[in-house]
Write an enzyme that holds these catalytic residues in place. Sequence first.
Site, PDB file in Angstrom:
ATOM      1  N   GLU A   6       0.393  -1.026   0.365  1.00 57.83           N
ATOM      2  CA  GLU A   6      -0.056   0.082   0.102  1.00 57.83           C
ATOM      3  C   GLU A   6       0.828   1.491  -0.405  1.00 57.83           C
ATOM      4  O   GLU A   6       0.336   2.419  -0.639  1.00 57.83           O
ATOM      5  CB  GLU A   6      -0.742  -0.135   1.152  1.00 57.83           C
ATOM      6  CG  GLU A   6      -1.949  -0.972   1.070  1.00 57.83           C
ATOM      7  CD  GLU A   6      -1.730  -2.412   2.103  1.00 57.83           C
ATOM      8  OE1 GLU A   6      -2.718  -3.827   2.397  1.00 57.83           O
ATOM      9  OE2 GLU A   6      -0.345  -2.411   2.536  1.00 57.83           O
ATOM     10  N   CYS A  62      -2.965  -3.271   7.345  1.00 51.34           N
ATOM     11  CA  CYS A  62      -1.859  -3.000   8.406  1.00 51.34           C
ATOM     12  C   CYS A  62      -2.865  -2.107   9.070  1.00 51.34           C
ATOM     13  O   CYS A  62      -2.563  -0.910   8.639  1.00 51.34           O
ATOM     14  CB  CYS A  62      -1.115  -3.839   8.663  1.00 51.34           C
ATOM     15  SG  CYS A  62       0.655  -2.448   7.403  1.00 51.34           S
TER      16      CYS A  62
END
Length: 138
Positions: free
Chosen positions: A58, A97
Amino acid sequence: MPLEKADLELIEVAQNTIKKLYKDGKHHIGAAIRTKTGKIYSAVHLEAYIGRVSVCAEAIVIGKAISEGESDFDTIVAVRHPDPTQKEQKIEVVSPCGICRELISDYGTETQVILKGTDNYIKKKIHELLPDKYIRTE
């Protein structure tokens, strides 16, 4: 929030990226991001022997889009390629996360994240995944 055709295409881009670039011990997470202009960028994570040095997909895909002049993000998704020893070899959507949630929200408070729900894929705005975010005051 239900997924649209463009969201399914975004998942497919992330899956195709990790299928193409998967390397055991190096790259097992792929991500794709769609900007508000409709452009799609994809990337893989960088795994390192020393875990702290690893960089999530990401973060890399956000940096890639920013490096190309994009700064308004619509939707992001991450997918995980299974370990070669696993029985199930399906590439699945995974949740970002905590660090990635912070990063996504820093660069787009309204960015939507595609997640795997109980029965199907869902979309949530990043602030729903990171409620009461710390905000720096100057």
